[in-house]
Design an enzyme around this catalytic site. Structure first.
Site, PDB file in Angstrom:
ATOM      1  N   GLY A  94      46.256  37.946  37.240  1.00 28.07           N
ATOM      2  CA  GLY A  94      46.020  36.742  38.039  1.00 28.07           C
ATOM      3  C   GLY A  94      44.972  36.910  39.116  1.00 28.07           C
ATOM      4  CD  GLN A  95      41.427  41.471  41.430  1.00 27.20           C
ATOM      5  OE1 GLN A  95      41.805  42.270  40.572  1.00 27.20           O
ATOM      6  NE2 GLN A  95      40.719  41.829  42.483  1.00 27.20           N
ATOM      7  CB  VAL A  97      38.852  36.769  45.170  1.00 27.09           C
ATOM      8  CG1 VAL A  97      37.806  37.411  46.077  1.00 27.09           C
ATOM      9  CG2 VAL A  97      38.815  35.247  45.322  1.00 27.09           C
ATOM     10  CG  HIS A 101      42.867  39.583  47.544  1.00 26.41           C
ATOM     11  ND1 HIS A 101      41.912  39.740  46.571  1.00 26.41           N
ATOM     12  CD2 HIS A 101      43.724  38.654  47.062  1.00 26.41           C
ATOM     13  CE1 HIS A 101      42.178  38.950  45.548  1.00 26.41           C
ATOM     14  NE2 HIS A 101      43.287  38.280  45.817  1.00 26.41           N
ATOM     15  CG  HIS A 103      48.040  36.817  47.804  1.00 26.67           C
ATOM     16  ND1 HIS A 103      47.455  35.570  47.847  1.00 26.67           N
ATOM     17  CD2 HIS A 103      47.402  37.482  46.812  1.00 26.67           C
ATOM     18  CE1 HIS A 103      46.523  35.486  46.901  1.00 26.67           C
ATOM     19  NE2 HIS A 103      46.470  36.624  46.259  1.00 26.67           N
TER      20      HIS A 103
HETATM   21  P1  5GP Z   1      43.913  36.122  43.687  1.00 27.22           P
HETATM   22  O1  5GP Z   1      44.296  35.124  42.646  1.00 27.22           O
HETATM   23  O2  5GP Z   1      42.588  36.780  43.384  1.00 27.22           O
HETATM   24  O3  5GP Z   1      45.013  37.133  43.957  1.00 27.22           O
HETATM   25  O4  5GP Z   1      43.798  35.309  45.028  1.00 27.22           O
HETATM   26  C1  5GP Z   1      42.586  34.917  45.617  1.00 27.22           C
HETATM   27  C2  5GP Z   1      42.937  34.113  46.844  1.00 27.22           C
HETATM   28  O5  5GP Z   1      41.764  33.962  47.620  1.00 27.22           O
HETATM   29  C3  5GP Z   1      43.466  32.715  46.535  1.00 27.22           C
HETATM   30  O6  5GP Z   1      44.739  32.541  47.139  1.00 27.22           O
HETATM   31  C4  5GP Z   1      42.404  31.794  47.128  1.00 27.22           C
HETATM   32  O7  5GP Z   1      42.947  30.610  47.693  1.00 27.22           O
HETATM   33  C5  5GP Z   1      41.768  32.684  48.191  1.00 27.22           C
HETATM   34  N1  5GP Z   1      40.384  32.355  48.475  1.00 27.22           N
HETATM   35  C6  5GP Z   1      39.389  32.157  47.563  1.00 27.22           C
HETATM   36  N2  5GP Z   1      38.223  31.907  48.189  1.00 27.22           N
HETATM   37  C7  5GP Z   1      38.475  31.938  49.522  1.00 27.22           C
HETATM   38  C8  5GP Z   1      37.668  31.748  50.682  1.00 27.22           C
HETATM   39  O8  5GP Z   1      36.462  31.486  50.626  1.00 27.22           O
HETATM   40  N3  5GP Z   1      38.276  31.857  51.889  1.00 27.22           N
HETATM   41  C9  5GP Z   1      39.603  32.152  51.996  1.00 27.22           C
HETATM   42  N4  5GP Z   1      40.112  32.223  53.235  1.00 27.22           N
HETATM   43  N5  5GP Z   1      40.410  32.338  50.932  1.00 27.22           N
HETATM   44  C10 5GP Z   1      39.847  32.231  49.698  1.00 27.22           C
END
Ligand code: 5GP
Ligand code: ZN
Length: 139
Positions: A94-95, A97, A101, A103
């Site tokens: 589910g990544q 970005v 990171h 959450h």
């Molecule tokens: P992943 O699905 O990769 O674990 O989560 C990526 C997270 O990054 C998502 O919860 C999304 O809302 C957050 N996100 C994506 N782009 C941005 C951004 O430009 N700024 C911030 N603050 N959060 C972001």
């Protein structure tokens, strides 16, 4: 630092973010699309896509920050009956970005968040024993 990485742009200050906490190694900020109000992310300042490539000292500081973020939520006015930590390592997990990171988001009854889990009967002991052995060998 990677030019086309949104989280690197947040670290360098060229993209905006609502920053909660910052050290030499990590920065924590509000998620732009929160699962629940108060949803934060904590990231290493150094760019790595995969968890295995994160400096262990950065990974440790991410967890230390997450502990403080949990405590901050619980002592704030943000509805917080519990807190989830969630880490997606890889697209299949589910990544979305590809800058590491973690959450941290508050949970409360009826918040609408859920994970679908397929449960199965516990396998015979030989199976977890075999897997533990294989994983120990890959340590
Ligand atoms: P992943 O699905 O990769 O674990 O989560 C990526 C997270 O990054 C998502 O919860 C999304 O809302 C957050 N996100 C994506 N782009 C941005 C951004 O430009 N700024 C911030 N603050 N959060 C972001
Ligand atoms: Zn990055």
């Amino acid at each position: 630092m990677t030019d086309d990485c949104i989280f690197c742009s947040i670290v360098s200050g060229t993209a905006p973010a609502s920053v909660v906490h910052e050290t030499d190694r990590v920065i924590a900020f509000m998620d732009i699309a929160p699962v629940t109000p108060g949803h934060m992310l904590v990231i290493p300042k150094a760019h790595s896509a995969d968890l295995v490539d994160v400096d262990p000292a950065d990974a440790a500081e991410m967890m230390t920050a997450a502990q403080r973020m949990d405590a901050a939520l619980r002592s704030s006015t943000v509805p917080t009956e519990g807190v989830n930590l969630f880490y997606a390592d890889g697209e299949a997990a589910g990544q979305e970005v590809f800058h590491a990171h973690l959450h941290v988001f508050p949970r409360f009854a009826g918040d609408g968040f859920g994970l679908t889990v397929r449960t199965s009967a516990p396998p015979p002991r030989a199976e977890p024993d075999r897997l533990a052995g294989e994983l120990t060998a890959s340590w």
